[in-house]
Design a protein around this motif. Structure first.
Motif, short mmCIF file in Angstrom:
data_model
loop_
_atom_site.label_atom_id
_atom_site.label_comp_id
_atom_site.label_asym_id
_atom_site.label_seq_id
_atom_site.Cartn_x
_atom_site.Cartn_y
_atom_site.Cartn_z
N UNK A 175 5.43 -6.13 2.36
CA UNK A 175 6.69 -6.54 1.41
C UNK A 175 7.56 -5.56 1.01
N UNK A 176 7.96 -4.65 2.00
CA UNK A 176 8.75 -3.56 1.69
C UNK A 176 9.24 -3.04 3.13
N UNK A 177 10.51 -2.40 3.04
CA UNK A 177 11.17 -1.93 4.06
C UNK A 177 11.19 -0.48 4.03
N UNK A 178 10.56 0.11 2.72
CA UNK A 178 10.46 1.52 2.43
C UNK A 178 8.97 2.02 2.80
N UNK A 179 9.09 2.63 3.83
CA UNK A 179 7.84 3.19 4.38
C UNK A 179 7.75 4.77 4.18
N UNK A 180 6.54 5.00 3.32
CA UNK A 180 6.28 6.33 2.87
C UNK A 180 4.91 6.46 2.70
N UNK A 181 4.47 7.59 1.83
CA UNK A 181 3.27 7.91 1.71
C UNK A 181 2.26 6.77 0.96
N UNK A 182 1.29 6.38 1.37
CA UNK A 182 0.41 5.34 1.25
C UNK A 182 0.70 4.33 2.02
N UNK A 183 1.74 3.99 2.92
CA UNK A 183 1.75 3.03 3.75
C UNK A 183 1.02 3.06 5.05
N UNK A 184 0.87 2.08 5.76
CA UNK A 184 0.21 2.09 7.05
C UNK A 184 1.34 1.33 8.06
N UNK B 7 -1.40 5.89 9.74
CA UNK B 7 -1.54 5.90 8.27
C UNK B 7 -0.56 7.09 7.61
N UNK B 8 0.35 6.93 6.65
CA UNK B 8 1.20 7.87 6.18
C UNK B 8 0.42 8.42 5.04
N UNK B 9 -0.18 9.65 5.46
CA UNK B 9 -0.98 10.60 4.61
C UNK B 9 -0.17 11.38 3.59
N UNK B 10 0.85 11.80 4.11
CA UNK B 10 1.95 12.91 3.57
C UNK B 10 3.25 12.59 3.69
N UNK B 11 4.22 12.74 2.51
CA UNK B 11 5.66 12.36 3.06
C UNK B 11 6.41 12.81 1.97
N UNK C 271 6.54 14.81 7.18
CA UNK C 271 5.79 13.56 6.95
C UNK C 271 4.34 13.94 7.85
N UNK C 272 3.35 13.43 7.38
CA UNK C 272 2.19 13.44 8.11
C UNK C 272 1.68 12.05 8.68
#
Length: 272
Positions: free
Chosen positions: A106-115, A126-130, A207-208
């Motif tokens: 439900x988002x176009x914003x991909x950052x820390x916590x997303x997959x 998995x986006x573990x750091x950003x 980003x990690x």
């Protein structure tokens, strides 16, 4: 071909089902994602570094990564946009799927916590750091046409780079999925138009991405099509492959949304 016309009642019923599904998804989602990762990026222990590649401006690189290893992508030499695509190493018909990645979260914003999902409903990263959250999964990479219109002839572009790296991996241009553009501060304004928001970026951003399966991954270091800079000057980008670490119990990326939970369940089933 006969075109099926839907009645206003059918359209209203479909909309109601969609809105109910969206409501449930948003209720399950966390009320707040983790904040952006701190700057400067922490040092990586030398014994954890498997490989470090500096991708020159305008060029590309592809590599394998194993499950639970991590890519750190870092802007150590100034701003640049790095586009990413990926395929499952076990079955290359399974590939990165950005529309599903955004739709189910439900988002176009991909950052820390997303997959980031594959087209088989499994989690690839998995986006573990950003440190920025300024990444674009909608517009895609540059092409020869977009580059020629902005810079003139003779500059390298993302589309052609991805074709070259796919070919070297034994794949075809038809196997190339839409690319995720890292460090591309694209947002949608109130009128539905794309806007370039450079204030979302910071010096030394990184980003990690933790791999959740064995993959073939490709990168292209070319300016984003919406970058307003009329001068072609992408800087080198550093990609560091870090040794695997088993995710902790209750890992946020694995539990943040109902779809992430299901995606990891699909990963587990495929591993059996």
């Amino acid at each position: 071909m006969t075109r099926v016309r839907r009645s206003p009642q059918d359209i209203a019923a479909n909309r109601a089902r969609y809105e109910e599904h969206q409501k449930k998804g948003l209720e399950y989602a966390p009320k707040a994602l983790p904040g952006t990762s701190p700057l400067p990026a922490p040092e990586i222990a030398p014994d954890k570094i498997i490989h470090r590649e500096v991708i020159p401006g305008g060029w590309y690189w592809s590599t394998h990564i194993n499950k639970h290893e991590v890519f750190r992508v870092s802007l150590d030499s100034g701003f640049s946009t790095l586009s990413l695509i990926a395929w499952s190493a076990a079955e290359t018909s399974e590939r990165l799927n950005l529309p599903d990645t955004m739709k189910v979260q439900w988002t176009t914003v991909l950052g820390k916590g997303r997959v980031i999902f594959s087209d088989m409903g499994r989690v690839m990263f998995s986006v573990t750091e950003d440190s920025s959250g300024a990444h674009d999964g909608v517009v895609g990479g540059s092409t020869s046409g977009s580059n020629a219109a902005k810079y003139g002839e003779g500059t390298r572009n993302t589309r052609d780079n991805l074709i070259l790296l796919a070919t070297k991996a034994g794949l075809d241009k038809r196997d190339i999925p839409p690319a995720l553009a890292l460090f591309a501060p694209v947002r949608v304004d109130r009128n539905g138009a794309f806007a370039w928001k450079p204030e979302l970026l910071h010096e030394g951003d990184y980003i990690e991405l933790r791999a959740e399966m064995d993959m073939i991954v490709g990168f292209s270091n070319c300016p984003h099509a919406l970058n307003p800079d009329k001068v072609y000057r992408p800087n080198p980008v550093t990609v560091t492959r870090i040794a695997a670490t088993e995710p902790r119990s209750g890992d946020f990326c694995r539990t943040a949304t109902a779809e992430a939970v299901r995606g990891f369940e699909n990963n587990a089933r495929a591993a059996v």
